[in-house]
Design an enzyme around this catalytic site. Structure first.
Site, PDB file in Angstrom:
ATOM      1  N   HIS A  54       9.295  -3.789   5.014  1.00  0.00           N
ATOM      2  CA  HIS A  54       8.145  -3.662   3.728  1.00  0.00           C
ATOM      3  C   HIS A  54       9.114  -2.977   2.676  1.00  0.00           C
ATOM      4  CE1 HIS A  54       3.925  -3.263   5.555  1.00  0.00           C
ATOM      5  NE2 HIS A  54       4.710  -4.408   6.065  1.00  0.00           N
ATOM      6  N   TYR A  96      -2.023   3.824   0.493  1.00  0.00           N
ATOM      7  CA  TYR A  96      -2.081   5.174   0.484  1.00  0.00           C
ATOM      8  C   TYR A  96      -3.228   5.507  -0.670  1.00  0.00           C
ATOM      9  CZ  TYR A  96       1.750   6.337   3.195  1.00  0.00           C
ATOM     10  OH  TYR A  96       2.733   6.508   4.344  1.00  0.00           O
ATOM     11  N   PRO A 115       1.589  14.248   8.780  1.00  0.00           N
ATOM     12  CA  PRO A 115       2.226  12.794   8.784  1.00  0.00           C
ATOM     13  C   PRO A 115       2.123  11.996   7.484  1.00  0.00           C
ATOM     14  CG  PRO A 115       0.056  13.334   9.611  1.00  0.00           C
ATOM     15  CD  PRO A 115       0.369  14.604   9.457  1.00  0.00           C
ATOM     16  N   LYS A 128       7.282  10.988   8.089  1.00  0.00           N
ATOM     17  CA  LYS A 128       8.672  11.675   8.490  1.00  0.00           C
ATOM     18  C   LYS A 128       8.962  11.996   9.753  1.00  0.00           C
ATOM     19  CE  LYS A 128      10.363  10.889   4.542  1.00  0.00           C
ATOM     20  NZ  LYS A 128      11.020   9.445   4.718  1.00  0.00           N
ATOM     21  N   TYR A 186      10.788   8.729   0.508  1.00  0.00           N
ATOM     22  CA  TYR A 186      10.008   7.632   1.482  1.00  0.00           C
ATOM     23  C   TYR A 186      10.901   6.736   2.443  1.00  0.00           C
ATOM     24  CZ  TYR A 186       5.743   5.382   3.636  1.00  0.00           C
ATOM     25  OH  TYR A 186       5.061   4.819   4.610  1.00  0.00           O
TER      26      TYR A 186
END
Ligand code: FAD
Ligand code: DHB
Length: 400
Positions: free
Chosen positions: A84, A210, A303, A307, A393
């Site tokens: 992604h 998200y 979560p 990570k 990220y």
């Protein structure tokens, strides 16, 4: 017990590294040590099937993929994983794509922890490292000087393994973390949990969404072209069986913006429901005498931001190098630096996970909600803001 190389004598077994826990941290450590010519024995309370089937994390950072590839574990990630470029951040009425490759040159991979675990189990079979599943009564002894571990094996027989060092990779409920006396513990418990589902339905999105919503956070993730993974913020103590499938899909549709600009959430049969409480936990130091902690045994992150698994992999990258230098080259400098070095990344990821969590989960306080929305607009609208999220990220280099 599988055939292995640990020597048996009247006192029990002897190995170079006794590893407690066969999750991703323990199995990857055993694999990297074997590649570096260091022998290990792994102890695990659960069965191999149980460990392989546990549904947990789903996203691998750029550096985790690089490390797994360098260790000969990348073939299935490339073949079956899904690369992604970024994620979508959204709030009611708006959805923004953050392109990590454009912002940082780094991507992430959708590849379930179940698959990482299967790859590690297959590599262990090929390499012949010794592992004992379904053990009980695991106890650590004399970790300052001449460490050994005692346990009861699957047949009920008492066993002892003497080792040069012990690696505590036994997660948040294992005995290793409490074998570090006078450790400093930092902890934050959040007033909400994640309700996670796995569903036999094609994902309704090409990359993860998200979503901030006044009724609570939602996340649309995935495992494959035909399996979706979705999460909802729920109050602590929620019983997953008390929610009907219709209620779950209804809540996900609302929070993820079904109908917004023509976007649709496709529901499907739910195959797994679970509730995960959220907390941050850091224990320092990650070493005491000849005991070294790695992964969830030393730290837990909430979560949001994916990570936990990546941090376990990064710890093990440092620890394997440290133990190979110590045991093969008689150079203890990396082992002496291990805890401080690992903690730099632990705290970076602890901050990032806390930041993502507190930016996206609603508390019921209208002042908090306005601050969150302001921050989301800035992150999505400013290249500097987006780059900060993307860098954390997609992941910092191993060794950060
Ligand atoms: P673990 O995977 O916990 O492995 C530790 C192993 O030690 C286990 O196999 C355990 O059975 C074994 N063990 C325990 N006690 C003993 C003992 N006494 N003797 C021998 N063995 C023992 N992270 C994300 O990034 N995204 C997610 O969506 C996500 N979801 C999660 C859901 C759940 C329910 C949990 C618990 C964690 C989740 N995580 C997630 C976190 C991520 O899965 C962990 O960070 C990762 O598994 C850490 O790997 P580990 O090997 O350090 O620990
Ligand atoms: C997943 C879990 C996460 O915590 C996250 O931030 C993204 C994806 C997952 O399980 O797919």
């Amino acid at each position: 017990m599988c055939p292995g190389r640990a020597g048996h004598n009247a006192e029990g077994m002897r190995t170079q590294v006794a590893i407690i826990g066969a999750g991703p941290a323990g199995l990857l450590l055993s694999h990297l040590l074997a590649q570096g010519g260091v022998e290990s024995v792994v102890l695990e309370t659960r069965s191999e099937e149980y460990v392989a089937a546990r549904i947990r994390a789903g996203i691998l950072e750029h550096s985790s993929v690089e490390l797994l590839e360098a260790a000969g574990l990348g073939a299935r990630i490339r073949a079956e994983g899904d690369e992604h470029r970024g994620i979508y951040l959204q709030w009611p009425g708006e959805r923004h794509h953050l392109d990590f490759v454009d912002l940082t040159g780094r991507s992430v991979w959708v590849y379930g922890q179940t698959e990482v675990q299967k790859d590690l189990i297959a590599a262990r079979r090929a390499g012949g490292q010794e592992i004992h599943y379904e053990v009980s009564d695991v106890a650590l002894h004399d970790v300052e000087e001449r460490p050994y571990v005692t346990f009861t094996d699957v047949s009920g027989a008492p066993q002892r393994i003497d080792a040069v060092v012990i690696a505590g990779c036994d997660g948040s409920f294992g005995p290793s973390r409490s074998a570090v006396p006078a450790a400093q513990v930092f902890e934050r418990v959040y007033p909400y949990s994640w309700f996670g589902i796995l569903a036999d339905v094609a994902p309704s999105t090409d990359e993860l969404i998200y979503a901030w919503h006044p009724d609570g956070f939602a996340l649309h993730s995935m495992r494959s072209e035909s399996v979706s993974r979705l999460y909802l913020q729920v109050p602590n103590g929620t019983d997953p069986q008390s929610w009907s499938d219709d209620r779950i899909w209804g809540e996900l549709s609302k929070r993820l913006g079904h109908g917004q600009n023509g976007w649709k959430l496709n529901p499907g049969p739910i195959t797994d429901k679970s509730v995960l409480p959220m907390r941050s936990y850091v224990q320092t130091p990650m070493r005491h005498g000849e005991l070294y902690l790695a992964g969830d045994a030393a730290h837990i992150v909430p979560p949001t931001g994916a990570k936990g698994l990546n941090l376990a992999i990064a710890d093990v990258a440092l620890l394997s190098r440290a133990l190979i230098s110590k045991i093969k080259d008689k150079d203890s400098s990396y082992a002496d630096a291990y805890s401080d070095h690992a903690q730099r990344r632990v705290w970076r990821c602890t901050h990032f996970s806390w930041w993502m969590t507190t930016m996206l989960h609603t508390s019921g306080d209208p002042f908090d909600a306005e601050l969150q929305l302001s921050q989301l607009r800035w992150v999505a609208g400013s290249r500097a803001g987006a780059t900060g999220l993307a860098e954390n990220y997609a992941g910092l280099p191993i060794g950060y």
